[in-house]
Design a protein around this motif. Structure first.
Motif, PDB file in Angstrom:
ATOM      1  N   VAL A 191      17.300   4.920  -1.647  1.00 17.53           N
ATOM      2  CA  VAL A 191      17.617   5.897  -2.480  1.00 17.53           C
ATOM      3  C   VAL A 191      18.594   6.813  -2.085  1.00 17.53           C
ATOM      4  N   ASP A 192      19.008   7.812  -2.713  1.00 13.75           N
ATOM      5  CA  ASP A 192      20.668   8.521  -2.555  1.00 13.75           C
ATOM      6  C   ASP A 192      20.163   9.733  -1.676  1.00 13.75           C
ATOM      7  N   TYR A 193      18.920  10.060  -1.395  1.00 15.82           N
ATOM      8  CA  TYR A 193      18.656  11.340  -0.679  1.00 15.82           C
ATOM      9  C   TYR A 193      17.194  11.535  -0.255  1.00 15.82           C
ATOM     10  N   VAL A 194      17.111  11.784   1.150  1.00 20.42           N
ATOM     11  CA  VAL A 194      15.733  11.863   1.574  1.00 20.42           C
ATOM     12  C   VAL A 194      15.620  13.288   1.996  1.00 20.42           C
ATOM     13  N   VAL A 195      14.582  13.880   1.436  1.00 17.12           N
ATOM     14  CA  VAL A 195      14.540  15.302   1.588  1.00 17.12           C
ATOM     15  C   VAL A 195      13.738  15.505   2.973  1.00 17.12           C
ATOM     16  N   ASN A 196      14.742  16.527   3.540  1.00 21.04           N
ATOM     17  CA  ASN A 196      14.156  16.835   5.110  1.00 21.04           C
ATOM     18  C   ASN A 196      13.281  18.028   5.167  1.00 21.04           C
ATOM     19  N   LEU A 197      12.248  17.750   4.547  1.00 19.17           N
ATOM     20  CA  LEU A 197      10.979  18.814   4.584  1.00 19.17           C
ATOM     21  C   LEU A 197       9.690  18.052   4.744  1.00 19.17           C
ATOM     22  N   HIS A 198       8.742  18.550   5.432  1.00 18.30           N
ATOM     23  CA  HIS A 198       7.485  18.254   5.481  1.00 18.30           C
ATOM     24  C   HIS A 198       7.397  16.721   5.922  1.00 18.30           C
ATOM     25  N   ARG A 199       8.102  16.311   6.807  1.00 17.31           N
ATOM     26  CA  ARG A 199       7.931  14.783   7.204  1.00 17.31           C
ATOM     27  C   ARG A 199       6.904  14.734   8.131  1.00 17.31           C
ATOM     28  N   GLU A 200       6.342  15.628   8.529  1.00 16.00           N
ATOM     29  CA  GLU A 200       5.218  15.454   9.595  1.00 16.00           C
ATOM     30  C   GLU A 200       3.577  15.571   8.678  1.00 16.00           C
ATOM     31  N   LYS A 201       3.820  15.913   7.463  1.00 14.98           N
ATOM     32  CA  LYS A 201       2.826  16.080   6.862  1.00 14.98           C
ATOM     33  C   LYS A 201       1.946  14.700   6.653  1.00 14.98           C
ATOM     34  N   GLN A 202       0.688  14.671   6.693  1.00 11.06           N
ATOM     35  CA  GLN A 202      -0.181  13.515   6.444  1.00 11.06           C
ATOM     36  C   GLN A 202      -0.698  13.893   5.064  1.00 11.06           C
ATOM     37  N   ASN A 203      -0.055  13.100   4.212  1.00 10.65           N
ATOM     38  CA  ASN A 203      -0.489  13.217   2.600  1.00 10.65           C
ATOM     39  C   ASN A 203      -1.832  12.706   2.455  1.00 10.65           C
ATOM     40  N   SER A 204      -2.484  13.353   1.515  1.00 14.57           N
ATOM     41  CA  SER A 204      -3.772  12.978   1.257  1.00 14.57           C
ATOM     42  C   SER A 204      -4.199  11.614   0.162  1.00 14.57           C
ATOM     43  N   SER A 205      -4.028  11.507  -0.737  1.00 17.26           N
ATOM     44  CA  SER A 205      -4.071  10.429  -1.654  1.00 17.26           C
ATOM     45  C   SER A 205      -3.493  10.674  -2.950  1.00 17.26           C
ATOM     46  N   ALA A 206      -3.479   9.858  -3.853  1.00 23.35           N
ATOM     47  CA  ALA A 206      -2.614   9.883  -5.170  1.00 23.35           C
ATOM     48  C   ALA A 206      -3.547  10.771  -5.998  1.00 23.35           C
ATOM     49  N   SER A 207      -2.888  11.046  -7.119  1.00 21.68           N
ATOM     50  CA  SER A 207      -3.546  12.058  -8.204  1.00 21.68           C
ATOM     51  C   SER A 207      -4.759  11.213  -8.719  1.00 21.68           C
ATOM     52  N   SER A 254       0.888  -1.245  -0.034  1.00 25.66           N
ATOM     53  CA  SER A 254      -0.043  -0.056  -0.009  1.00 25.66           C
ATOM     54  C   SER A 254       0.849   1.238  -0.100  1.00 25.66           C
ATOM     55  N   THR A 255       0.367   2.413  -0.575  1.00 22.98           N
ATOM     56  CA  THR A 255       1.100   3.682  -0.624  1.00 22.98           C
ATOM     57  C   THR A 255       1.189   4.204   0.871  1.00 22.98           C
ATOM     58  N   PRO A 256       2.270   4.590   1.143  1.00 24.83           N
ATOM     59  CA  PRO A 256       2.470   5.023   2.630  1.00 24.83           C
ATOM     60  C   PRO A 256       1.669   6.423   2.924  1.00 24.83           C
ATOM     61  N   LYS A 257       0.538   6.626   3.817  1.00 26.73           N
ATOM     62  CA  LYS A 257       0.092   7.767   3.883  1.00 26.73           C
ATOM     63  C   LYS A 257       1.000   9.238   4.497  1.00 26.73           C
ATOM     64  N   SER A 258       2.179   8.537   5.070  1.00 25.62           N
ATOM     65  CA  SER A 258       3.004   9.480   5.756  1.00 25.62           C
ATOM     66  C   SER A 258       4.289   9.139   5.640  1.00 25.62           C
ATOM     67  N   PHE A 259       5.296  10.038   6.168  1.00 23.22           N
ATOM     68  CA  PHE A 259       6.740   9.704   5.906  1.00 23.22           C
ATOM     69  C   PHE A 259       7.024   8.593   6.838  1.00 23.22           C
ATOM     70  N   GLN A 260       6.532   8.494   8.138  1.00 26.26           N
ATOM     71  CA  GLN A 260       6.557   7.391   8.993  1.00 26.26           C
ATOM     72  C   GLN A 260       6.340   6.150   8.426  1.00 26.26           C
ATOM     73  N   ASN A 261       5.344   6.049   7.572  1.00 26.42           N
ATOM     74  CA  ASN A 261       5.003   4.554   7.038  1.00 26.42           C
ATOM     75  C   ASN A 261       5.718   4.222   5.862  1.00 26.42           C
TER      76      ASN A 261
END
Length: 189
Positions: free
Chosen positions: A157-173, A141-148
């Motif tokens: 990956v070679d780099y993980v962006v260090n911004l908006h990690r607390e953001k609960q993402n809505s859904s796919a486009s 399943s698609t993770p709904k947040s960074f923690q998942n």
């Protein structure tokens, strides 16, 4: 915005060197790479454990970049982009100037004009489209947040962006198929 600029610069450096980034998009956390680099695209397929016959989505910064990578952008496509209330990906016929393994077997490519400011700035500075695929192993399943996000993705990956990690993402486009002959088909609402 100095931290945002630092993150953008780091992402562009990784992308220019054929690396993979994990970044917050206007929908869910995404795995990204240079959409014009066939080896980088292959790395995404390997990380996701996904067969390359299943196409990936591509993000562009603006309409000008979209027009550069698609043979024909209809007025209807611009209307959809301008009027959509949620991020909407459009599948276009006859893409150009992108990695061959990014193009579907029917010679189409799913492209979204990024609405997220970070994505727009990063892609604009990179000056090329980037891959955007959900940060999960294929079939999970698609993770709904960074923690998942699965540790295999984080390590792959070679780099993980260090911004908006607390953001609960809505859904796919939403995904809409717009053929050059005017046919419209909703793939995912």
């Amino acid at each position: 915005m100095p931290e945002t600029q630092t993150e953008i610069n780091k992402c562009v450096e990784i992308l220019e060197n054929g690396g993979l980034i994990l970044y917050p998009t206007d929908t869910v956390w995404g795995i990204g790479c240079d959409a014009t680099n066939e080896k980088a695209v292959e790395k995404v397929y390997q990380l996701k454990q996904r067969h390359d016959s299943k196409a990936l989505i591509c993000l562009v910064a603006n309409d000008v970049m979209l027009e550069k990578h698609v043979e024909q952008v209809s007025d209807l496509a611009y209307d959809i982009i301008d009027l959509s209330t949620k991020p909407t990906t459009i599948i276009f016929d006859k893409p150009r100037g992108v990695a061959k393994n990014l193009i579907a077997e029917d010679n189409t490519l799913a492209i979204r004009v990024a609405s997220d400011k970070f994505c727009k700035y990063m892609i604009g500075k990179f000056k090329k489209p980037i891959v955007s695929t959900s940060a999960n192993i294929s079939g999970q399943s698609t993770p709904k947040s960074f923690q998942n996000i699965d540790s295999a993705i984080l390590k792959g990956v070679d780099y993980v962006v260090n911004l908006h990690r607390e953001k609960q993402n809505s859904s796919a486009s939403s995904i809409i198929r717009l053929a050059n002959d005017g046919t419209v088909k909703i793939i995912r609402d």
